[in-house]
Design a protein around this motif. Structure first.
Motif, mmCIF file in Angstrom:
data_model
loop_
_atom_site.group_PDB
_atom_site.id
_atom_site.type_symbol
_atom_site.label_atom_id
_atom_site.label_comp_id
_atom_site.label_asym_id
_atom_site.label_seq_id
_atom_site.Cartn_x
_atom_site.Cartn_y
_atom_site.Cartn_z
ATOM 1 N N MET A 1 0.854 -1.190 0.000
ATOM 2 C CA MET A 1 0.000 0.000 0.000
ATOM 3 C C MET A 1 0.886 1.233 0.000
ATOM 4 O O MET A 1 1.639 1.474 0.934
ATOM 5 N N GLY A 2 0.864 2.001 -1.079
ATOM 6 C CA GLY A 2 1.694 3.185 -1.184
ATOM 7 C C GLY A 2 0.982 4.403 -0.653
ATOM 8 O O GLY A 2 -0.051 4.337 -0.012
ATOM 9 N N GLY A 3 1.552 5.584 -0.949
ATOM 10 C CA GLY A 3 0.949 6.833 -0.512
ATOM 11 C C GLY A 3 1.501 7.284 0.819
ATOM 12 O O GLY A 3 2.116 6.525 1.574
ATOM 13 N N LEU A 4 1.248 8.546 1.131
ATOM 14 C CA LEU A 4 1.725 9.134 2.378
ATOM 15 C C LEU A 4 0.841 8.705 3.537
ATOM 16 O O LEU A 4 -0.385 8.747 3.444
ATOM 17 N N LEU A 5 1.460 8.300 4.650
ATOM 18 C CA LEU A 5 0.734 7.951 5.870
ATOM 19 C C LEU A 5 1.128 8.933 6.962
ATOM 20 O O LEU A 5 2.310 9.077 7.295
ATOM 21 N N LYS A 6 0.130 9.607 7.530
ATOM 22 C CA LYS A 6 0.361 10.529 8.649
ATOM 23 C C LYS A 6 -0.100 9.837 9.928
ATOM 24 O O LYS A 6 -1.273 9.465 10.034
ATOM 25 N N PHE A 7 0.821 9.655 10.859
ATOM 26 C CA PHE A 7 0.443 8.966 12.098
ATOM 27 C C PHE A 7 1.022 9.667 13.317
ATOM 28 O O PHE A 7 1.907 10.526 13.215
ATOM 29 N N ILE A 8 0.508 9.305 14.462
ATOM 30 C CA ILE A 8 0.862 9.920 15.735
ATOM 31 C C ILE A 8 1.294 8.830 16.707
ATOM 32 O O ILE A 8 0.776 7.707 16.660
ATOM 33 N N THR A 9 2.257 9.133 17.569
ATOM 34 C CA THR A 9 2.586 8.239 18.685
ATOM 35 C C THR A 9 2.134 8.915 19.969
ATOM 36 O O THR A 9 2.394 10.104 20.183
ATOM 37 N N CYS A 10 1.452 8.167 20.811
ATOM 38 C CA CYS A 10 0.951 8.742 22.051
ATOM 39 C C CYS A 10 0.847 7.653 23.108
ATOM 40 O O CYS A 10 1.125 6.480 22.852
ATOM 41 N N GLY A 11 0.439 8.037 24.286
ATOM 42 C CA GLY A 11 0.375 7.112 25.407
ATOM 43 C C GLY A 11 0.788 7.809 26.684
ATOM 44 O O GLY A 11 0.968 9.030 26.715
ATOM 45 N N SER A 12 0.973 7.061 27.750
ATOM 46 C CA SER A 12 1.303 7.655 29.029
ATOM 47 C C SER A 12 2.782 8.022 29.105
ATOM 48 O O SER A 12 3.568 7.745 28.189
ATOM 49 N N VAL A 13 3.146 8.657 30.195
ATOM 50 C CA VAL A 13 4.528 9.115 30.394
ATOM 51 C C VAL A 13 5.479 7.922 30.445
ATOM 52 O O VAL A 13 5.184 6.898 31.065
ATOM 53 N N ASP A 14 6.635 8.043 29.796
ATOM 54 C CA ASP A 14 7.700 7.041 29.832
ATOM 55 C C ASP A 14 7.303 5.701 29.218
ATOM 56 O O ASP A 14 7.891 4.663 29.542
ATOM 57 N N ASP A 15 6.309 5.714 28.348
ATOM 58 C CA ASP A 15 5.952 4.470 27.660
ATOM 59 C C ASP A 15 6.883 4.192 26.478
ATOM 60 O O ASP A 15 6.807 3.122 25.877
ATOM 61 N N GLY A 16 7.733 5.163 26.118
ATOM 62 C CA GLY A 16 8.744 4.921 25.095
ATOM 63 C C GLY A 16 8.394 5.396 23.709
ATOM 64 O O GLY A 16 8.873 4.838 22.715
ATOM 65 N N LYS A 17 7.588 6.452 23.615
ATOM 66 C CA LYS A 17 7.136 6.926 22.300
ATOM 67 C C LYS A 17 8.305 7.439 21.449
ATOM 68 O O LYS A 17 8.479 7.045 20.302
ATOM 69 N N SER A 18 9.090 8.350 22.032
ATOM 70 C CA SER A 18 10.211 8.926 21.272
ATOM 71 C C SER A 18 11.260 7.865 20.956
ATOM 72 O O SER A 18 11.856 7.853 19.870
ATOM 73 N N THR A 19 11.492 6.964 21.900
ATOM 74 C CA THR A 19 12.470 5.898 21.683
ATOM 75 C C THR A 19 12.047 4.993 20.527
ATOM 76 O O THR A 19 12.865 4.588 19.693
ATOM 77 N N LEU A 20 10.769 4.688 20.465
ATOM 78 C CA LEU A 20 10.250 3.819 19.404
ATOM 79 C C LEU A 20 10.504 4.420 18.020
ATOM 80 O O LEU A 20 11.053 3.757 17.135
ATOM 81 N N ILE A 21 10.125 5.681 17.846
ATOM 82 C CA ILE A 21 10.296 6.314 16.533
ATOM 83 C C ILE A 21 11.770 6.531 16.232
ATOM 84 O O ILE A 21 12.229 6.341 15.093
ATOM 85 N N GLY A 22 12.534 6.900 17.261
ATOM 86 C CA GLY A 22 13.967 7.072 17.055
ATOM 87 C C GLY A 22 14.634 5.790 16.598
ATOM 88 O O GLY A 22 15.481 5.795 15.696
ATOM 89 N N HIS A 23 14.267 4.660 17.218
ATOM 90 C CA HIS A 23 14.834 3.369 16.828
ATOM 91 C C HIS A 23 14.408 2.998 15.413
ATOM 92 O O HIS A 23 15.190 2.425 14.635
ATOM 93 N N MET A 24 13.194 3.338 15.054
ATOM 94 C CA MET A 24 12.706 3.049 13.710
ATOM 95 C C MET A 24 13.540 3.800 12.671
ATOM 96 O O MET A 24 13.948 3.242 11.647
ATOM 97 N N LEU A 25 13.811 5.077 12.927
ATOM 98 C CA LEU A 25 14.620 5.869 12.008
ATOM 99 C C LEU A 25 16.053 5.332 11.935
ATOM 100 O O LEU A 25 16.656 5.264 10.860
ATOM 101 N N TYR A 26 16.582 4.951 13.090
ATOM 102 C CA TYR A 26 17.975 4.481 13.159
ATOM 103 C C TYR A 26 18.129 3.151 12.412
ATOM 104 O O TYR A 26 19.032 2.976 11.590
ATOM 105 N N ASP A 27 17.238 2.206 12.705
ATOM 106 C CA ASP A 27 17.336 0.878 12.084
ATOM 107 C C ASP A 27 17.094 0.915 10.581
ATOM 108 O O ASP A 27 17.661 0.122 9.828
ATOM 109 N N ALA A 28 16.226 1.837 10.169
ATOM 110 C CA ALA A 28 15.891 1.910 8.749
ATOM 111 C C ALA A 28 16.937 2.692 7.952
ATOM 112 O O ALA A 28 16.752 2.925 6.754
#
Length: 612
Positions: free
Chosen positions: A1-28
């Motif tokens: 499935m192509g096209g632009l996907l706009k998504f958000i990461t959210c949740g409670s404090v210290d659940d690891g939102k920034s870490t998750l996206i950062g790791h995704m960028l790093y690994d990719a």
């Protein structure tokens, strides 16, 4: 499935939102060499014991890095071989719920992180409700920190069951649950050996293939007008972005709320002539005849939008102060900005259980169902039918800050079955019998400014001149018609509305009306002006300063207010908003009653053609 996907990461404090996206960028391998090197160096100074802190890729503010939390929304664009993405990394702290709601407003999909060692928390549920409120229909619950529970399948299934139960209560339609370890990278972009029991897609695989185009298709053409383009006398175009549908040259369009119709003569996309426009495109439309179109109007075709001044809504309250019934705001819906009042708070929603709790007020970050009224009929629809005209924000009139966001649940159309009864004896007939022009002189100013004294003198002079008058003093009206009202903002607004309606009826009887009431809020005075009619409304601002009014204190009210014996007293513990467009301004500090009345009467001559 192509096209632009706009998504958000959210949740409670210290659940690891920034870490998750950062790791995704790093690994990719989506980082430049200098970014990768900077990340590795900065991580050595952090709290990860020398290990890479992937959250630093998203947390850019100094305060975020010092505290190890996300405060503001961080947007990142990235692309894989299969898809392009824009992600909004949002804060988890309750204090920054406003920022999270801003991020959710742009997204098509939400990744809600859940700490495997803690399960679903209140803030997790609040964020899920806000995402649903903002129209997001696709959810990924990423059960993070699986390494802290030793990658236990049993623990994951326990949390998955809890998530499914919560999703059913909230009526979330498309959910996927994925176990991940944002720190170690399990199931983020790579499938490691720690969770062989999980057979589903990794997070990046899911994001690359999810179809978000199955959302509700809005019916017909909807184009809110943003601007009237008038480069010269020969061209008048109407500009905006097509929110849904398409439009061709020659199509007949309808303009709401006026319901005027015209045909499309030409279409422009930027500076290019086009024959057809589609959803998402910016356009300038020229029609075949002159009709009244302005910012806030909506151009439609093959759809039925509603026009109303009252509706029920679900709102997220984001201001530090309490939301009280009767509080007034500016409402921004589509391209329309209009004064609005929260008529009632029907109930608030417990973010933990979904229970409806009866309440007449709302605290910060709470969600409630409210009834809202606006000062004129606007174009809107239920959020489920037309999202572009089904969501809104409430703006504080004093601070100009966004106080709440919400969606339209139900449009109320109670007045549609009521019809104004025309009489044979009209306003003009009554006015001609009295040989005068009906008018309302609206005296406003602080207590002790001299409003009632001047109003009384003006009425005497008008009667001497042979005019037929009626004086409505604020205190006198409160002893009768408004005896059921107090002095909180809600009641004051209702008091002014009633006085304005009575003044209009007296004007219809052919009389000149003089009102004398503090009317401290500009929005309420504007409402009075709309009810009475701008051409029949003359605002007289008695601008005597507070120090002089308090020095006089004719009724002893300032003294009582300073002692705390009177609450909500204008000038002491309640604000007075100075008029910005008063037709007449007087200051009684150095002018006596006779001199002030002379000045007002001279100004009234242009409205009443006085001869006395």
């Amino acid at each position: 499935m192509g096209g632009l996907l706009k998504f958000i990461t959210c949740g409670s404090v210290d659940d690891g939102k920034s870490t998750l996206i950062g790791h995704m960028l790093y690994d990719a391998k989506l980082l430049y060499a200098d970014q990768e090197r900077a990340l590795e160096l900065e991580s050595k100074l952090g709290s990860m014991g020398g290990e890479i802190d992937y959250s630093l890729l998203l947390d850019g503010l100094i305060a975020e890095r010092e505290q190890g939390i996300t405060i503001d929304v961080a947007y990142r664009y990235f692309a894989t071989e299969n898809r392009s993405f824009i992600v909004a990394d949002t804060p988890g702290h309750e204090e920054y719920t406003r920022n999270m709601a801003v991020g959710a407003s742009f997204a098509e999909l939400a990744i809600i992180l859940v700490d495997a060692s803690q399960g679903i928390l209140i803030q997790t549920k609040r964020h899920a409700r806000i995402c649903s409120l903002m129209g997001i229909r696709h959810f990924v619950f990423a059960v993070n920190k699986m390494d802290l529970v030793y990658y236990s399948q049993k623990e994951f299934e326990k949390i998955e069951k809890e998530i499914n139960e919560f999703a059913r209560k909230l009526d979330l339609r498309d959910i996927t649950v994925i176990p991940v370890s944002a720190t170690n990278g399990d199931n983020v972009t790579n499938r490691l050996n720690n969770m062989n029991w999980y057979k589903g897609k990794t997070l990046i695989e899911y994001l690359e293939t999810v179809d978000v185009d199955d959302a509700l298709m809005e019916e017909g053409l909807v184009l809110p007008v943003q601007r009237v383009c008038r480069p010269d006398y020969s061209f008048r175009g109407f500009q905006g972005q097509v929110e849904s549908g398409c439009l061709c040259i020659g199509d007949e369009i309808e303009v709401l709320p006026s319901k005027q119709k015209a045909k499309v003569e030409s279409l422009f996309n930027t500076d290019r002539n086009v024959n057809k426009i589609h959803e998402g495109q910016a356009v300038t439309i020229k029609v075949d005849r002159e009709i009244d179109i302005s910012r806030g109007c909506v151009i439609v075709k093959d759809t039925s939008l509603k026009v109303s001044d009252t509706f029920k809504s679900t709102v997220l309250w984001m201001d530090d102060t309490e939301l009280m019934e009767g509080k007034s705001f500016l409402l921004k819906l589509g391209t329309k900005l209009v004064p609005a009042t929260v008529l009632s708070v029907d109930y608030r929603i417990d973010v933990n259980t979904g229970e409806q709790i009866v309440s007449d007020k709302l605290n910060k970050n709470e969600i409630a169902v409210c009834k809202i009224g606006v000062t004129e009929k606007i174009v809107l629809d239920e959020f489920e039918k037309h999202r572009s005209l089904g969501h809104f924000i409430l703006i504080d009139r004093i601070t100009n800050m966004t106080a709440a966001c919400g969606v339209v649940n139900h449009v109320m159309r109670r007045t549609d079955d009521l019809f104004w009864q025309e009489m044979d004896v009209t306003r003009n007939v009554r006015a001609n019998m009295k040989n005068q022009t009906p008018l309302t002189l609206w005296f406003t100013g602080l207590s002790g400014a001299g409003k009632s004294t001047i109003a009384n003198e003006i009425e005497k002079r008008l009667v001497i001149a042979g005019k037929h008058t009626m004086c409505l003093d604020g205190d006198n009206v409160r002893l009768g018609l408004n005896k059921d009202l107090g002095f909180v903002e809600k009641d004051r607004g209702e008091s002014i509305r009633r006085i304005a309606e009575v003044a209009k009826l007296f004007n219809d009887a052919g009389l000149i009306v003089i009102t004398s009431c503090i009317s401290p809020y500009e929005l309420d005075r504007d409402t009075a002006r709309k009810i009475i009619g701008n051409s029949n409304f003359v605002e007289v601002y008695v601008s005597t300063p507070l120090s002089q009014c308090e020095k006089r204190d004719v009724k002893g009210l300032y003294k009582k207010a300073r002692k705390g014996q009177i609450l909500n007293f204008t000038g002491v513990n309640s604000i007075y908003e100075m008029p910005s467009n008063a037709e007449i301004v007087v200051d009684t500090t150095y002018m006596g009653v006779e001199e002030t009345a002379d000045y007002v009467m001279s100004k009234l001559d242009e409205y009443l053609s006085l001869k006395y």
